[in-house]
Design an enzyme around this catalytic site. Structure first.
Site, PDB file in Angstrom:
ATOM      1  CB  SER A  60      -0.961   0.026   1.195  1.00  7.91           C
ATOM      2  OG  SER A  60      -2.031  -0.854   0.989  1.00  7.91           O
ATOM      3  CE  LYS A  63      -4.827   1.898  -0.424  1.00  8.45           C
ATOM      4  NZ  LYS A  63      -4.301   0.570  -0.089  1.00  8.45           N
ATOM      5  CB  SER A 116      -4.090   1.514   4.145  1.00 13.31           C
ATOM      6  OG  SER A 116      -3.273   1.165   3.060  1.00 13.31           O
TER       7      SER A 116
END
Lengths: 273, 323
Positions: A60, A63, A116
């Site tokens: 993640s 992101k 997240s």
């Protein structure tokens, strides 16, 4: 027709070499147990690193690029995003969005960065570029223009996919670029994000970053975990005018490790090293 | 003719001598603040010699009514000693020895007219030549407190002693070794050295001084001055630091005790378990030391593969970091 001027290629090559030399910093690896790959930058200078150029799944941490592309797409914070069924059915960490929910884009950005949230991530990507495929293409274009040579995206939110890779070195540059955006810097320092759908349903997500609120000076940035990537983290701390950024890919214990590296880095600034 | 600097020096000597302090020896601290009956005398001196003549100088002093047992006093004797004072009815003589540059010696004699006036001469000799000073004094018949000047001098001397004491006490507190050590130390009193060494033996004192052996006034030099070593001090301080949770001192100076505390407070704990705990920073610092120890293998990471080094690290660190 005269051939292309050969000096152009030579000039570009020389520039590439110069850039490479400019980026090459004398650094060391005093913490071989920290992570499979790690990088510590103090006041913009890389001081410690290990396998920082090796391609690994970023989970993640992806992101960070998602947020950067959304912010650069002109999507306003108060734009109303309609959540698709595909977004709502995203796996992994989720906010709990339902198909048809209408939510402000800025709130989705906060939820994606703070907690997240993958459903928020896909909703944003689809809103910004129409489809996740188009969005991913935009992410790769951006990576290319930023010179992130070890980075390639297949998924906008960081799920393990063949070919989804980045490196500690690239992620550090990505974090630095994203942190220049006020909306990003503000969001990654939050310990909680709340939003309200247009229908009045309230949703909240707590930060996944255990350093916020516990490590003095912690300001973010992003956590990541998949089975393939292991425990990943980009952490930022600022104290007494100094800035320490840590990137960990596949760390045995990212919290103790990040805290340890950050404390040691600040000690080094006090000692004038 | 004498050079100007020498002339100035001579003028200072003479003006001091012409108003010589009553005191061949330092005054005792005043036994009380009671006044001593005195009379105001006006003293005048005029000096010539070595090619120049100083303007006449007049000053007033308060002298005890008991009479002149010592040479007439005005401004003190500076760095001159008054010697061989001889008194007989109506006369007084004495000699002087002055340090400094240039040094000087001299003699003086004055004759009293009862208790009303005196007249006399002082002669000072130095390498450059001789200076003569005419001395005269006149009783102004004004009442005054003759003990006042003595008390002022005593207070001044006491103040000087107090100042030095304060300097040495502060030096002991600040571990300023340069005050205590060396061929001519400013602070020599045993109690100040004892205070210095006592302060050095505290955690704050131990860490205050630079640790570099080459530092002339650093920790090594200070411990040697106190007849000990840094290791001996730590043998005493580290257990105290452990007992008192002096975490900063422990991590910087006491590896054994640090490990003991880490085992007690950090092992098996998750990072978030120590939120708000005073041990969180300590454990993070200890974790950094653990991360810094070399692994048995140092292969760089490869994508999509578990690393032997990371596996070993995970196992080794499990006891400290928990799951």
């Amino acid at each position: 027709m005269r051939p292309r001027v050969p000096w152009t290629a030579a000039a570009l090559a020389a520039l590439a070499v110069a850039l490479g030399l400019a980026q090459a910093q004398p650094s060391s690896d005093p913490f071989p147990k920290a992570a499979a790959s790690y990088l510590v930058a103090v006041d913009g200078r890389v001081v410690w690193e290990r396998a920082a150029g090796v391609r690994r799944p970023p989970a993640s941490l992806t992101k960070m690029m998602t947020a950067l592309v959304v912010l650069d797409s002109g999507t306003r914070a108060d734009a109303v995003v309609k959540v698709s069924a595909a977004a709502a059915s995203e796996g992994g960490t989720r906010l709990g969005l339902k198909p048809g929910d209408r939510v402000a884009a800025g709130d989705l950005l906060d939820a994606m960065l703070v907690g997240s949230a993958n459903d928020a991530c896909v909703a944003l990507a689809q809103h910004a570029m129409g489809t996740t495929k188009a969005f991913v293409a935009a992410m790769n274009v951006r990576a290319s223009t930023m010179g992130l040579r070890e980075t390639h995206f297949v998924d906008p939110c960081g799920h393990d996919r063949p070919g989804q890779v980045s490196s500690a070195r690239d992620l550090r540059r990505l974090a630095d670029a994203a942190l220049e955006k006020p909306a990003f810097a503000r969001a990654v320092a939050l310990d909680r994000a709340t939003l309200r759908t247009a229908a009045g349903r309230e949703l909240a997500v707590e930060t996944s970053n255990k350093l916020l609120g516990s490590l003095p000076g912690a300001k973010g940035v992003k956590t990541g975990y998949t089975a393939k990537a292991g425990k990943c983290l980009v952490a930022l701390a600022e104290r007494d005018g100094h800035r320490v950024l840590v990137v960990l890919l596949d760390a045995p214990d990212r919290w103790w490790t990040a805290a340890a590296l950050i404390e040691r880095a600040f000690e080094a600034t006090r000692a004038g090293r | 003719m004498a050079s100007r600097p020498v002339a100035i020096r001579l003028a200072v000597v003479v003006s001091v001598l012409s108003a010589v302090s009553a005191l061949a020896e330092p005054p005792a601290p005043p036994a009380s603040t009671a006044k001593e009956p005195g009379e105001v005398w006006e003293l005048t001196s005029q000096t010539t010699g070595m090619g120049f003549s100083m303007p006449s100088r007049t000053t007033r002093v308060c002298h005890a009514k008991t009479g002149w047992n010592d040479p007439p006093m005005a401004e003190g004797n500076g760095d001159c000693e008054v010697l061989d004072v001889k008194s007989s009815p109506g006369k007084m003589s004495w000699s002087m020895r002055c340090k400094g540059n240039p040094p000087a010696t001299g003699t003086a004699e004055i004759t009293f007219d009862g208790r009303e006036t005196y007249q006399g001469t002082m002669t000072m000799s130095m390498a450059q030549g001789e200076m003569k000073t005419k001395l005269s004094g006149r009783n102004m018949h004004q009442e005054c407190d003759a003990g006042e000047l003595k008390r002022q001098i005593a207070e001044f001397q006491q103040s000087n002693e107090n100042t030095m004491t304060k300097i040495c006490e502060e030096g002991a507190r600040a571990l300023a070794l340069q005050y205590f050590d060396g061929p001519e130390p400013m602070c020599k009193e045993p109690e100040h050295k004892a205070e210095f060494c006592k302060n050095l033996g505290t955690m704050e004192g131990f860490t205050k001084l630079p640790a570099e052996p080459s530092n002339r006034y650093g920790r090594d030099a200070a411990t040697k001055f106190c007849g000990t070593t840094p290791e001996k001090l730590l043998a005493d301080l580290c257990p105290k630091a452990l007992a008192g949770d002096s975490l900063d001192f422990l991590t910087k100076n006491c590896p054994e005790e640090t490990r003991t505390l880490a085992q007690r407070e950090c092992a098996g704990r998750r990072y978030t378990e120590l939120n708000g705990s005073k041990y969180q920073h300590f454990c993070a610092t200890f974790a950094a030391d653990m991360l810094a120890s070399k692994p048995s293998e140092t292969k760089p990471a490869e994508p999509d593969k578990k690393l032997d080094a990371v596996d070993k690290a995970k196992k080794k660190l499990k006891g400290l970091f928990g799951r």
